[in-house]
Design a protein around this motif. Structure first.
Motif, PDB file in Angstrom:
ATOM      1  N   LEU A 184       0.839  -1.194   0.000  1.00 23.85           N
ATOM      2  CA  LEU A 184       0.000   0.000   0.000  1.00 23.85           C
ATOM      3  C   LEU A 184       0.873   1.242   0.000  1.00 23.85           C
ATOM      4  O   LEU A 184       1.898   1.294   0.675  1.00 23.85           O
ATOM      5  N   ARG A 185       0.462   2.250  -0.736  1.00 25.43           N
ATOM      6  CA  ARG A 185       1.252   3.470  -0.787  1.00 25.43           C
ATOM      7  C   ARG A 185       1.194   4.163   0.560  1.00 25.43           C
ATOM      8  O   ARG A 185       0.136   4.343   1.148  1.00 25.43           O
ATOM      9  N   SER A 186       2.374   4.538   1.075  1.00 29.19           N
ATOM     10  CA  SER A 186       2.456   5.160   2.396  1.00 29.19           C
ATOM     11  C   SER A 186       2.621   6.669   2.309  1.00 29.19           C
ATOM     12  O   SER A 186       2.880   7.321   3.315  1.00 29.19           O
ATOM     13  N   PHE A 187       2.462   7.228   1.111  1.00 31.17           N
ATOM     14  CA  PHE A 187       2.646   8.663   0.916  1.00 31.17           C
ATOM     15  C   PHE A 187       1.506   9.204   0.062  1.00 31.17           C
ATOM     16  O   PHE A 187       0.762   8.448  -0.560  1.00 31.17           O
ATOM     17  N   GLY A 188       1.362  10.516   0.047  1.00 33.06           N
ATOM     18  CA  GLY A 188       0.252  11.139  -0.664  1.00 33.06           C
ATOM     19  C   GLY A 188       0.594  11.524  -2.083  1.00 33.06           C
ATOM     20  O   GLY A 188       1.069  10.719  -2.868  1.00 33.06           O
ATOM     21  N   ARG A 189       0.395  12.792  -2.409  1.00 32.07           N
ATOM     22  CA  ARG A 189       0.555  13.266  -3.780  1.00 32.07           C
ATOM     23  C   ARG A 189       2.001  13.152  -4.249  1.00 32.07           C
ATOM     24  O   ARG A 189       2.940  13.193  -3.471  1.00 32.07           O
ATOM     25  N   ILE A 190       2.186  13.060  -5.573  1.00 30.67           N
ATOM     26  CA  ILE A 190       3.496  12.930  -6.187  1.00 30.67           C
ATOM     27  C   ILE A 190       4.030  14.292  -6.629  1.00 30.67           C
ATOM     28  O   ILE A 190       5.230  14.514  -6.673  1.00 30.67           O
ATOM     29  N   LYS A 191       3.148  15.221  -6.918  1.00 32.86           N
ATOM     30  CA  LYS A 191       3.570  16.529  -7.402  1.00 32.86           C
ATOM     31  C   LYS A 191       2.467  17.528  -7.098  1.00 32.86           C
ATOM     32  O   LYS A 191       1.282  17.210  -7.160  1.00 32.86           O
ATOM     33  N   SER A 192       2.844  18.769  -6.749  1.00 36.48           N
ATOM     34  CA  SER A 192       1.832  19.796  -6.503  1.00 36.48           C
ATOM     35  C   SER A 192       2.042  20.947  -7.475  1.00 36.48           C
ATOM     36  O   SER A 192       1.636  20.875  -8.633  1.00 36.48           O
ATOM     37  N   ARG A 193       2.703  22.006  -7.029  1.00 35.60           N
ATOM     38  CA  ARG A 193       2.891  23.179  -7.876  1.00 35.60           C
ATOM     39  C   ARG A 193       3.893  22.880  -8.989  1.00 35.60           C
ATOM     40  O   ARG A 193       4.653  21.919  -8.929  1.00 35.60           O
ATOM     41  N   ALA A 194       3.886  23.746 -10.007  1.00 37.32           N
ATOM     42  CA  ALA A 194       4.825  23.602 -11.106  1.00 37.32           C
ATOM     43  C   ALA A 194       6.258  23.751 -10.594  1.00 37.32           C
ATOM     44  O   ALA A 194       6.537  24.583  -9.730  1.00 37.32           O
ATOM     45  N   ILE A 195       7.141  22.940 -11.129  1.00 35.90           N
ATOM     46  CA  ILE A 195       8.544  22.988 -10.734  1.00 35.90           C
ATOM     47  C   ILE A 195       9.250  24.061 -11.548  1.00 35.90           C
ATOM     48  O   ILE A 195       9.085  24.161 -12.762  1.00 35.90           O
ATOM     49  N   LYS A 196      10.047  24.877 -10.879  1.00 31.92           N
ATOM     50  CA  LYS A 196      10.745  25.976 -11.535  1.00 31.92           C
ATOM     51  C   LYS A 196      11.675  25.450 -12.634  1.00 31.92           C
ATOM     52  O   LYS A 196      12.271  24.379 -12.487  1.00 31.92           O
ATOM     53  N   PRO A 197      11.788  26.194 -13.724  1.00 34.72           N
ATOM     54  CA  PRO A 197      12.575  25.710 -14.871  1.00 34.72           C
ATOM     55  C   PRO A 197      14.003  25.291 -14.523  1.00 34.72           C
ATOM     56  O   PRO A 197      14.484  24.263 -15.009  1.00 34.72           O
ATOM     57  N   LEU A 198      14.696  26.067 -13.681  1.00 33.53           N
ATOM     58  CA  LEU A 198      16.073  25.715 -13.345  1.00 33.53           C
ATOM     59  C   LEU A 198      16.146  24.399 -12.581  1.00 33.53           C
ATOM     60  O   LEU A 198      17.056  23.595 -12.794  1.00 33.53           O
ATOM     61  N   GLN A 199      15.170  24.185 -11.691  1.00 37.17           N
ATOM     62  CA  GLN A 199      15.137  22.926 -10.956  1.00 37.17           C
ATOM     63  C   GLN A 199      14.726  21.787 -11.883  1.00 37.17           C
ATOM     64  O   GLN A 199      15.277  20.687 -11.803  1.00 37.17           O
ATOM     65  N   ALA A 200      13.775  22.051 -12.764  1.00 39.44           N
ATOM     66  CA  ALA A 200      13.321  21.016 -13.699  1.00 39.44           C
ATOM     67  C   ALA A 200      14.461  20.551 -14.591  1.00 39.44           C
ATOM     68  O   ALA A 200      14.579  19.358 -14.909  1.00 39.44           O
ATOM     69  N   ALA A 201      15.329  21.474 -14.967  1.00 38.40           N
ATOM     70  CA  ALA A 201      16.460  21.112 -15.826  1.00 38.40           C
ATOM     71  C   ALA A 201      17.392  20.133 -15.140  1.00 38.40           C
ATOM     72  O   ALA A 201      18.049  19.309 -15.801  1.00 38.40           O
ATOM     73  N   LEU A 202      17.467  20.196 -13.789  1.00 42.56           N
ATOM     74  CA  LEU A 202      18.360  19.307 -13.053  1.00 42.56           C
ATOM     75  C   LEU A 202      17.916  17.853 -13.127  1.00 42.56           C
ATOM     76  O   LEU A 202      18.724  16.945 -12.889  1.00 42.56           O
ATOM     77  N   PHE A 203      16.639  17.612 -13.459  1.00 49.87           N
ATOM     78  CA  PHE A 203      16.188  16.235 -13.662  1.00 49.87           C
ATOM     79  C   PHE A 203      16.914  15.600 -14.849  1.00 49.87           C
ATOM     80  O   PHE A 203      17.097  14.384 -14.896  1.00 49.87           O
ATOM     81  N   ASP A 204      17.303  16.426 -15.817  1.00 51.94           N
ATOM     82  CA  ASP A 204      18.022  15.922 -16.988  1.00 51.94           C
ATOM     83  C   ASP A 204      19.528  15.974 -16.823  1.00 51.94           C
ATOM     84  O   ASP A 204      20.247  15.070 -17.259  1.00 51.94           O
ATOM     85  N   THR A 205      20.026  17.027 -16.163  1.00 52.12           N
ATOM     86  CA  THR A 205      21.472  17.236 -16.119  1.00 52.12           C
ATOM     87  C   THR A 205      22.158  16.619 -14.905  1.00 52.12           C
ATOM     88  O   THR A 205      23.294  16.172 -14.996  1.00 52.12           O
ATOM     89  N   LEU A 206      21.477  16.601 -13.756  1.00 56.30           N
ATOM     90  CA  LEU A 206      22.110  16.137 -12.522  1.00 56.30           C
ATOM     91  C   LEU A 206      21.586  14.790 -12.042  1.00 56.30           C
ATOM     92  O   LEU A 206      22.372  13.908 -11.671  1.00 56.30           O
ATOM     93  N   LEU A 207      20.284  14.622 -12.035  1.00 58.00           N
ATOM     94  CA  LEU A 207      19.713  13.404 -11.461  1.00 58.00           C
ATOM     95  C   LEU A 207      20.267  12.117 -12.064  1.00 58.00           C
ATOM     96  O   LEU A 207      20.578  11.178 -11.318  1.00 58.00           O
ATOM     97  N   PRO A 208      20.424  12.020 -13.391  1.00 55.35           N
ATOM     98  CA  PRO A 208      20.931  10.746 -13.933  1.00 55.35           C
ATOM     99  C   PRO A 208      22.283  10.334 -13.368  1.00 55.35           C
ATOM    100  O   PRO A 208      22.570   9.140 -13.252  1.00 55.35           O
ATOM    101  N   SER A 209      23.109  11.304 -12.984  1.00 51.50           N
ATOM    102  CA  SER A 209      24.451  10.973 -12.499  1.00 51.50           C
ATOM    103  C   SER A 209      24.482  10.604 -11.027  1.00 51.50           C
ATOM    104  O   SER A 209      25.474  10.031 -10.554  1.00 51.50           O
ATOM    105  N   ILE A 210      23.416  10.923 -10.280  1.00 50.97           N
ATOM    106  CA  ILE A 210      23.414  10.622  -8.841  1.00 50.97           C
ATOM    107  C   ILE A 210      22.221   9.755  -8.445  1.00 50.97           C
ATOM    108  O   ILE A 210      21.957   9.563  -7.260  1.00 50.97           O
ATOM    109  N   ALA A 211      21.509   9.240  -9.431  1.00 49.00           N
ATOM    110  CA  ALA A 211      20.349   8.404  -9.137  1.00 49.00           C
ATOM    111  C   ALA A 211      20.778   7.029  -8.651  1.00 49.00           C
ATOM    112  O   ALA A 211      21.755   6.449  -9.147  1.00 49.00           O
TER     113      ALA A 211
END
Length: 240
Positions: free
Chosen positions: A21-48
């Motif tokens: 059973l899922r132990s947490f609520g929503r996955i996303k709320s407000r829009a993510i700022k462009p600079l932070q959103a870019a880190l999903f492509d540039t930074l996250l893959p290297s530290i995932a």
């Protein structure tokens, strides 16, 4: 290292037809700022963290030079994990959080702080816990998990007997587990289950031991909101 769930802000939630059973609520709320959103492509893959579905996850592989391995389950906005990572650059900090806005926030902290010891799993922590070898963690931190305080929702709470036993198994002898909540009922619920878990010893002798924050605690924005029904309660356990 490939991301465990490579998705960008705005992507649909992956279906969860099976599993706990899922132990947490929503996955996303407000829009993510462009600079932070870019880190999903540039930074996250290297530290995932590698996808737990592909096999065991050894902290020694995530950061070979690390002297310790820490796990934070549900890191929220990432302030706590980033601060601990800054204090302990010799420890690999594994953070799990399904809330994408929180992942974006931690990515910003990692980027701005130049942190090299953070590894992120942008999904349910339970899959990572299952994939970690027994006796591989020095510390586990669970701060302010969703309380699911209505009785009919208690079954969704993260701390259940089987999961408590699994967490204990992942700790090294002398390793620490910290559980923090601002809901009295959840504190009692968690304490009962951790005390019933073989291999864990509660490190409390008097009320101050659970009412006063440990010296290395980092206050987060969530904690400052005081959304629960009590001041934060700190339950600390040691693996014996």
């Amino acid at each position: 290292m490939p991301a465990s769930r490579p998705k960008k802000p705005g992507d649909p939630q992956h279906p969860r037809a099976t599993g706990p059973l899922r132990s947490f609520g929503r996955i996303k709320s407000r829009a993510i700022k462009p600079l932070q959103a870019a880190l999903f492509d540039t930074l996250l893959p290297s530290i995932a963290v590698p996808d737990p579905a592909h096999g065991p996850i050894d902290p020694r592989v995530l950061m070979p030079e690390a002297k310790e391995a820490w796990l934070e389950i549900g890191f929220g906005g990432g302030e706590h994990l980033a601060a601990q990572a800054g204090r302990r650059p010799d420890a690999v900090m594994i953070g799990c959080e399904p809330f994408l806005n929180g992942v974006a926030s931690l990515l910003r902290h990692v980027d701005e702080g130049g942190l090299k010891n953070v590894r992120i799993h942008a999904d349910d922590a339970r899959a990572v816990v299952q994939a970690l070898p027994d006796g591989s963690l020095d510390r586990i931190m669970i701060l302010f998990p969703d309380p699911w305080h209505k009785a009919r929702h208690n079954k969704r709470r993260l701390i259940q007997p089987a999961f408590a036993a699994e967490l204990a198994g992942k700790l090294k002898p002398g390793g620490r587990l910290r559980f923090v909540t601002d809901w009295k009922d959840y504190a009692g619920w968690a304490l009962e289950r951790f005390l019933a878990t073989p291999g864990l010893r509660w490190l409390a002798d008097e009320a101050a031991d659970w009412k006063v924050a440990p010296e290395d605690h980092v206050v987060t924005r969530y904690e400052e909101k005081r959304l629960g029904d009590t001041d934060p309660l700190f339950l600390e356990f040691e693996k014996i």
